[in-house]
Design a protein around this motif. Structure first.
Motif, short mmCIF file in Angstrom:
data_model
loop_
_atom_site.label_atom_id
_atom_site.label_comp_id
_atom_site.label_asym_id
_atom_site.label_seq_id
_atom_site.Cartn_x
_atom_site.Cartn_y
_atom_site.Cartn_z
N HIS A 247 0.58 -1.13 0.09
CA HIS A 247 -0.04 0.00 0.05
C HIS A 247 0.83 1.23 0.01
CE1 HIS A 247 -3.69 2.13 0.58
NE2 HIS A 247 -3.24 2.70 1.69
N LEU A 248 1.94 1.40 0.96
CA LEU A 248 2.69 2.46 0.77
C LEU A 248 3.49 2.78 -0.32
CD1 LEU A 248 4.11 2.30 4.58
CD2 LEU A 248 3.04 4.27 3.40
N ALA A 249 4.02 1.31 -1.08
CA ALA A 249 4.42 1.68 -2.45
C ALA A 249 3.55 2.25 -3.46
CB ALA A 249 4.78 0.15 -2.80
N THR A 250 2.30 1.92 -3.40
CA THR A 250 1.38 2.61 -4.18
C THR A 250 1.18 4.20 -3.84
OG1 THR A 250 0.08 0.45 -4.52
CG2 THR A 250 -0.96 2.67 -5.05
N LEU A 251 1.19 4.43 -2.74
CA LEU A 251 1.15 5.92 -2.61
C LEU A 251 2.48 6.57 -2.58
CD1 LEU A 251 -0.48 5.42 1.34
CD2 LEU A 251 -1.37 6.16 -0.90
N LEU A 252 3.49 5.88 -2.57
CA LEU A 252 4.79 6.48 -3.09
C LEU A 252 4.92 6.89 -4.54
CD1 LEU A 252 7.25 4.30 -0.65
CD2 LEU A 252 6.89 7.03 -0.46
N ALA B 77 10.46 -4.29 3.98
CA ALA B 77 9.57 -3.54 2.86
C ALA B 77 9.94 -3.47 1.37
CB ALA B 77 9.10 -2.35 3.27
N THR B 78 10.13 -4.66 0.74
CA THR B 78 10.83 -5.04 -0.53
C THR B 78 10.05 -3.93 -1.60
OG1 THR B 78 9.82 -7.04 -1.08
CG2 THR B 78 11.89 -7.10 0.40
N ARG B 79 8.66 -3.96 -1.49
CA ARG B 79 8.18 -3.49 -2.48
C ARG B 79 8.28 -2.02 -2.66
NH1 ARG B 79 3.25 -6.43 -3.45
NH2 ARG B 79 2.48 -4.91 -5.18
N CYS B 80 8.88 -1.20 -1.52
CA CYS B 80 8.90 0.10 -1.39
C CYS B 80 10.31 0.64 -1.74
CB CYS B 80 8.80 0.59 0.11
SG CYS B 80 6.87 0.67 0.39
N ARG B 81 11.32 -0.34 -1.83
CA ARG B 81 12.46 0.16 -2.11
C ARG B 81 12.82 1.01 -3.27
NH1 ARG B 81 15.84 -5.57 -1.15
NH2 ARG B 81 15.54 -5.78 1.27
N ALA B 82 12.38 0.82 -4.47
CA ALA B 82 12.67 1.58 -5.76
C ALA B 82 11.74 2.77 -5.58
CB ALA B 82 12.24 0.71 -6.85
N ALA B 83 10.27 2.63 -4.96
CA ALA B 83 9.49 3.44 -5.06
C ALA B 83 9.71 4.80 -4.13
CB ALA B 83 8.16 3.09 -4.52
N ILE B 84 10.59 4.38 -2.99
CA ILE B 84 10.75 5.42 -2.20
C ILE B 84 11.84 6.29 -2.51
CG2 ILE B 84 12.64 4.48 -0.81
CD1 ILE B 84 10.81 5.26 1.67
N VAL B 85 12.98 5.82 -3.35
CA VAL B 85 13.86 6.58 -3.96
C VAL B 85 13.33 7.46 -5.08
CG1 VAL B 85 16.05 6.40 -5.20
CG2 VAL B 85 15.65 4.61 -3.66
N PRO C 253 3.41 12.25 -4.22
CA PRO C 253 2.99 10.83 -3.30
C PRO C 253 1.99 11.56 -2.22
CG PRO C 253 5.52 11.35 -3.71
CD PRO C 253 5.01 12.42 -4.19
N ALA C 254 1.39 10.62 -2.13
CA ALA C 254 0.06 10.55 -1.27
C ALA C 254 0.49 10.39 0.03
CB ALA C 254 -1.08 9.95 -1.61
N LEU C 255 1.24 11.04 0.80
CA LEU C 255 1.96 10.64 2.18
C LEU C 255 1.30 11.61 3.28
CD1 LEU C 255 5.33 9.90 1.11
CD2 LEU C 255 3.73 8.43 1.53
N ALA C 256 0.20 12.27 3.16
CA ALA C 256 -0.23 12.97 4.30
C ALA C 256 -0.50 12.20 5.55
CB ALA C 256 -1.58 13.72 3.89
N HIS C 257 -0.05 12.54 6.67
CA HIS C 257 -0.32 11.80 7.82
C HIS C 257 0.58 10.66 7.95
CE1 HIS C 257 -3.55 14.51 8.91
NE2 HIS C 257 -3.93 14.42 7.76
#
Length: 658
Positions: A381-386, A407-415, A391-395
């Motif tokens: 879910h966080l990868a989708t938001l990122l 959190a392997t799904r977020c690795r590339a998305a967060i960069v 990025p939809a990261l409010a709160h």
């Protein structure tokens, strides 16, 4: 009244002091209060009694307050409340001594000042006690229930030492004969100050006296079943009555739960029952009151989760929301409720939620809880938001902070998201999270090089953490090293050392910054390479500033391997606050050399009570579980049972720079 005013003029108020200095303004406040100005009462609360402390002028003002109780047109309940608070007051130094620099807490000057202030506290208490006949008269004869309640409370605060047997007798009479249930309840509560229980009040025709009698009787030992049954039955009937008692709160069930401390098992039993009460108002009140044991008693989370899971499906939105918030903050105990929390994430904001920028929606709290549980749904879910733009990261700062290598799904998305959010704390949080996730160093280094100017702390520290894979940033870091800002110089020099292995320039920088705890933290990383600086670090072990002292102890140990000089500093700073985390980490690194810390670490790990201080409500349990985990880890290292890695947990942290 005229005689009272004459007496005011006879006191040299300008020679006395209150919370803000000269007490020359106190006569005016007293005259205004005697004339019916209720604002003057607030003014007196801010001066002769201030946030629980009393002062030199307080004892001189008390006789005039007592005399006012008989003044026509004055509402005496407020004055009685002030007098009760004065009796309960402490000295300023007694309350604030712990905030003094450590080297000043036990000086002759401080001890002398403490003695003077405590004498003033005692004088104020004696002055209030001298007015006991007036309080007895008000309790016996005043027509207003609220005044009689306040009089009973003051007599109870004075207790046997202040009000004597006459006070106890008057309270017994009120309990037996007063026509007001609130006054009878206040009398029962006040007699508790005389160590007297009133068993006959358990059969009072009204619920409030019965409830108070059960609470007073159960104060000394865990309430027996009969008392618990009285509390369970009568507390819901008193939701709107408890606030008539001194100290009563807007949440009656929280007030009851607090009164039952430390009988935490009884607290949990009662709140569990009230969460399923037929009356929705009771369920809603109980859903808020659950915080009392949940945030103070470690076993409460596991014990309350089943009831909270049921409450999270309550017909009332207010009950559902509060139950979900508690589940989201319940730490590991919330694992059985993961599906329920996920449903809250996908459902989004509830219609009944307040729309405040400072209020974290329950969906965000639930997502944070799942991230802390390393739930793969939170990762996805966080990868989708990122990936959204922006990025939809409010709160979701806490959810992002919970990301780690799992959190392997977020690795590339967060960069990719780092440069898609505005510069500032949000971007810095993403930079730090990218480092924790183990993102691809090549793509991360390219982003960090561009962020060095705007976010030197976050980007520079992470480039250093990456070490040799960040070699492409050497030129950028060399330019940052040329800055005139000491912090940027240190961050750049650290990163260059971690990348190249050459420490000479970093040592030069650190030598000039040893009174900065960040520099000492970097010095500890250098270890034996920086041993020549150990002699300059050692005097800092006794520094009054705990941050500096703790980091000096950590640095000294890593530089020399000698635990003996550092241990006294570390032993006094084992506490669930940010510098305590540094302490425990250092003790774990010391291993068997830190044997003297075993009793304190065991006490922290095995206490049934939560330890965090200075933290937001929703992080109390997570930080407590993290604290317990690192204390356990340190004990295992000291006792030679493990050399495992540092736990990946939520811990008290200082504010981070962008």
């Amino acid at each position: 009244m005229r005689g009272m005013m004459d007496g005011l003029s006879a006191v040299d108020w300008a020679a006395l002091t209150h919370a803000y200095g000269s007490a020359a303004d106190v006569p005016g406040m007293l005259r205004d209060l005697a004339g019916g100005d209720r604002k003057a009462l607030d003014d007196l609360y801010g001066t002769i009694w201030h946030q629980g402390t009393v002062y030199e002028a307080t004892a001189y003002a008390v006789p005039f307050l007592v005399e006012m109780l008989a003044a026509p047109g004055l509402e005496p309940d407020g004055v009685l409340g002030l007098l009760a608070d004065i009796v309960d007051g402490a000295s300023y130094l007694d309350v604030h001594r712990g905030f003094l620099p450590r080297s000043q807490r036990d000086t002759d000057e401080v001890r002398e000042q403490m003695t003077t202030e405590l004498d003033r506290v005692a004088a104020a208490g004696r002055a209030v006690a001298a007015g006991t006949p007036a309080y007895l008269q008000l309790l016996a004869t005043h027509p207003d229930d609220g005044v009689r309640v306040a009089a009973a409370h003051l007599i109870g605060v004075l207790g046997p030492a202040g009000a004597g047997e006459a006070g106890a007798a008057a309270l017994r009479e009120a309990v037996a004969r007063d026509g007001s249930g609130a006054v009878r309840a206040a009398g029962v509560l006040a007699l508790g100050g005389f160590e007297e229980h009133v068993p006959e009040a358990l059969t009072d025709p009204l619920p409030l006296p019965r409830l108070v009698a059960a609470l007073v009787a159960g104060r000394a030992a865990p309430p027996v079943d009969a008392l618990t049954q009285v509390i369970e039955r009568d507390a819901p009937a008193c939701l709107r009555l408890v606030d008539r008692l001194p100290g009563g709160a807007g949440n009656a069930l929280a007030w009851v739960a607090t009164a039952l401390a430390p009988h935490t098992g009884t607290q949990v039993r009662l709140l569990t029952a009230w969460l399923s009460h037929a009356d929705g108002a009771v369920r809603e009140t109980a859903a808020h009151a659950v915080a009392v044991p949940l945030h103070t008693w470690r076993p409460a989370a596991a014990a309350l989760v089943p009831a909270l899971v049921a409450a999270a499906q309550d017909p009332l939105a207010a009950v559902r929301l509060r139950a979900l918030r508690h589940l989201a903050g319940a730490g590991r105990a919330a694992a059985p409720a993961a599906d329920l929390l996920w449903a809250a994430v996908t459902r989004g904001r509830e219609p009944a939620e307040p729309r405040s920028p400072d209020h974290r929606p329950v969906a965000a709290a639930a997502l944070t809880a799942l991230a802390r549980l390393h739930d793969p749904r939170a990762d996805a879910h966080l990868a989708t938001l990122l990936r959204a733009r922006p990025p939809a990261l409010a709160h979701l700062a806490d959810a992002v902070a919970a990301l780690g290598p799992w959190a392997t799904r977020c690795r590339a998305a967060i960069v990719d998201a780092i440069e898609a959010v505005p510069a500032g704390y949000d971007r810095a949080r993403l930079i730090r999270a990218a480092g924790r996730l183990g993102a691809d160093p090549r793509s991360l280094v390219r982003v960090l090089r561009r962020q060095l100017a705007a976010h030197p702390h976050a980007a520079g520290m992470l480039l250093g953490d990456l070490g040799p894979p960040a070699r492409a940033a050497t030129r950028d870091l060399t330019a940052l090293r040329a800055s005139e800002d000491p912090t940027r110089q240190r961050i750049a020099a650290r990163a260059l050392w971690r990348i190249t292995g050459e420490a000479e320039d970093l040592l030069t920088v650190l030598r000039g910054q040893l009174r900065d705890h960040h520099a000492l933290e970097t010095l500890a990383e250098l270890g034996a390479t920086a041993a020549p600086l150990a002699a300059e670090v050692k005097p800092l072990l006794d520094n009054d500033y705990e941050w500096l002292a703790v980091h000096a102890a950590a640095a000294y140990w890593h530089l020399t391997g000698d635990a003996t000089p550092a241990l006294p500093t570390l032993l006094r700073t084992i506490d669930c606050v940010p510098w305590g985390v540094v302490t425990v980490r250092t003790l774990a690194a010391m291993g068997p050399a830190a044997t003297d810390a075993i009793p304190a670490l065991r006490a922290e790990r095995e206490s049934p009570y939560r330890r965090p201080r200075w933290t937001d409500e929703h992080d109390v349990i997570a930080e407590d579980e993290g604290w317990t985990a690192i204390c356990h880890h340190a004990l295992s290292r000291i006792e030679g049972r493990t050399t495992g890695t540092w736990p990946d947990v939520v811990l008290p942290e200082p504010a981070r720079q962008p």
